[in-house]
Write an enzyme that holds these catalytic residues in place. Structure first.
Site, short mmCIF file in Angstrom:
data_model
loop_
_atom_site.label_atom_id
_atom_site.label_comp_id
_atom_site.label_asym_id
_atom_site.label_seq_id
_atom_site.Cartn_x
_atom_site.Cartn_y
_atom_site.Cartn_z
N MET A 124 0.85 -1.20 0.00
CA MET A 124 0.00 0.00 0.00
C MET A 124 0.89 1.25 0.00
O MET A 124 0.47 2.32 0.44
CB MET A 124 -0.93 -0.02 1.21
CG MET A 124 -1.89 -1.21 1.17
SD MET A 124 -3.40 -0.98 2.11
CE MET A 124 -2.77 -0.72 3.75
N ALA A 132 4.04 3.84 1.04
CA ALA A 132 4.73 4.26 2.27
C ALA A 132 5.83 3.25 2.59
O ALA A 132 5.92 2.70 3.69
CB ALA A 132 3.74 4.43 3.43
N HIS A 165 9.66 -3.36 3.28
CA HIS A 165 9.22 -3.59 1.89
C HIS A 165 10.42 -3.87 0.99
O HIS A 165 10.35 -4.71 0.09
CB HIS A 165 8.49 -2.36 1.34
CG HIS A 165 7.19 -2.05 2.05
ND1 HIS A 165 7.03 -0.99 2.88
CD2 HIS A 165 5.99 -2.69 2.02
CE1 HIS A 165 5.79 -0.95 3.35
NE2 HIS A 165 5.14 -1.98 2.84
N GLN A 221 -10.30 -2.70 2.80
CA GLN A 221 -9.81 -3.36 4.01
C GLN A 221 -9.77 -2.41 5.21
O GLN A 221 -9.26 -2.77 6.27
CB GLN A 221 -8.45 -4.00 3.76
CG GLN A 221 -7.30 -3.04 3.48
CD GLN A 221 -6.06 -3.76 2.97
OE1 GLN A 221 -5.99 -4.21 1.83
NE2 GLN A 221 -5.06 -3.87 3.82
N GLY A 263 5.03 -10.03 3.87
CA GLY A 263 5.82 -9.99 5.10
C GLY A 263 5.20 -10.86 6.18
O GLY A 263 3.98 -10.93 6.31
N GLU A 264 6.07 -11.49 6.97
CA GLU A 264 5.57 -12.29 8.10
C GLU A 264 5.01 -11.40 9.20
O GLU A 264 4.35 -11.88 10.10
CB GLU A 264 6.70 -13.14 8.67
CG GLU A 264 7.02 -14.36 7.85
CD GLU A 264 8.03 -15.27 8.53
OE1 GLU A 264 8.67 -14.84 9.50
OE2 GLU A 264 8.17 -16.42 8.06
N SER A 319 4.45 0.85 8.14
CA SER A 319 4.16 2.19 7.62
C SER A 319 3.43 3.03 8.67
O SER A 319 3.46 4.25 8.63
CB SER A 319 3.28 2.07 6.36
OG SER A 319 3.91 1.23 5.43
N ARG A 320 2.75 2.36 9.62
CA ARG A 320 1.99 3.11 10.62
C ARG A 320 2.86 3.57 11.80
O ARG A 320 2.36 4.30 12.66
CB ARG A 320 0.82 2.25 11.13
CG ARG A 320 -0.29 2.08 10.09
CD ARG A 320 -1.51 1.41 10.70
NE ARG A 320 -2.68 1.50 9.85
CZ ARG A 320 -3.15 0.50 9.10
NH1 ARG A 320 -2.53 -0.67 9.09
NH2 ARG A 320 -4.23 0.66 8.37
O1 PAF Z 1 -0.10 -5.75 3.72
C1 PAF Z 1 -0.52 -4.84 2.96
O2 PAF Z 1 0.15 -3.84 2.70
C2 PAF Z 1 -1.92 -4.97 2.36
O3 PAF Z 1 -2.78 -5.61 3.24
C3 PAF Z 1 -1.93 -5.66 0.99
C4 PAF Z 1 -1.44 -7.09 1.08
C5 PAF Z 1 -1.05 -4.88 0.01
C6 PAF Z 1 -3.36 -5.69 0.42
O4 PAF Z 1 -3.87 -4.42 0.27
#
Ligand code: PAF
Length: 283
Positions: A34, A36, A41, A65, A152-153, A191-192
């Site tokens: 998503m 950021a 990442h 989501q 990611g885990e 990211s948060r």
């Molecule tokens: O983990 C995330 O960043 C999101 O949940 C994903 C897998 C990109 C789906 O929007």
């Protein structure tokens, strides 16, 4: 300076770009994000590169989501910095659709995952979440048709949900989990984390420290229940509002009473002020 990856924003352009990338059967890996982007990442992208000759990264803040009360509007969006990071990693393609492209008017189909998606962990506190994730990841898989997808885990239940979905729906994508990347003090990268005040940021690594100690005690022979109860108390004392601290079967995420029934995973979610953090470790 690295060359910017190709950016595509429409499904027909994506299809053409993916066809060209695959060429004569080059393997492709997708890293869904998503945006950021942080070093966590980047480690997903590097794992993708080890698995496949071609790497696609999707950047899409997926509204389905997020609950109405959550941070969809304020979720960090750092497009220029994200592209620079992906260019440095020599990513081949960025898939960056807008909301109307992913969910056109009249969109009416939703994937409703069960199994690990109803394990009573994140789903208990964010009931909308895995339906939104499964639907968007299902779309990303069919749009990009990758051989591999890297998750990611850190979002361990999400990893289990998408792996199960890919198997159940024969999507032909091998889902691979990548180790959580941590700050020097142990806080899992997210990211948060930018939402944390300086004081909250100092307290945040306590989650990981407490989990490691509880896991050590379980491995040393203490029963799961008291080890987890002790950990939960320490987390609350450190100023968190705990949603859950649980030990589950690492594959199915079902509740587990003894280390003999392993492999085990310890998972936590807790709030520091208005920021909700999640993390997990192997026991
Ligand atoms: O983990 C995330 O960043 C999101 O949940 C994903 C897998 C990109 C789906 O929007």
């Amino acid at each position: 300076m690295s060359r910017s990856p190709m950016v595509v924003r429409t499904v027909p352009a994506l299809r053409r770009a993916v066809e060209a990338l695959r060429g004569r059967k080059a393997a492709t890996a997708l890293v869904p994000t998503m945006g950021a982007l942080h070093d966590g990442h980047v480690s997903l992208v590097r794992l993708a590169r080890r698995r496949a000759q071609r790497v696609i990264v999707s950047i899409f803040v997926n509204p389905t989501q997020f609950a109405p009360s959550e941070d969809f509007g304020s979720y960090p969006r750092t497009w220029k910095a994200d592209v620079a990071k992906l260019a440095a990693e020599k990513v081949d393609l960025i898939w960056h659709p807008d909301v109307k492209t992913m969910y056109p008017d009249g969109f009416a189909t939703r994937i409703v995952p069960e199994g690990p998606a109803t394990a009573g962990l994140e789903d208990r506190f964010r009931p909308h979440f895995f339906g939104g994730v499964a639907t968007v990841v299902g779309k990303l898989f069919t749009q990009c048709r990758p051989d591999f997808a890297i998750f990611g885990e850190k979002d361990f239940q999400q990893l289990r949900v998408v792996a199960q979905m890919a198997r159940d729906l024969d999507l032909g994508v091998k889902v691979i989990g990548s180790r959580t990347v941590r700050e020097r003090d142990g806080l899992a990268m997210s990211s948060r984390n930018v939402y944390l005040s300086p004081e909250e940021r100092r307290a945040a690594p306590e989650l990981y420290r407490v989990m490691k100690e509880a896991a050590r005690r379980i491995r040393a022979g203490e029963e799961i229940k008291p080890a987890v109860a002790g950990g939960a108390e320490l987390i609350e004392q450190a100023g968190f509002k705990l949603d859950y601290l649980e030990v589950r079967h690492a594959e199915t995420l079902t509740p587990i009473a003894s280390i003999k029934d392993g492999p085990l995973r310890m998972l936590v979610a807790a709030r520091l002020g208005t920021t909700r953090l999640i993390d997990n470790i192997a026991v």
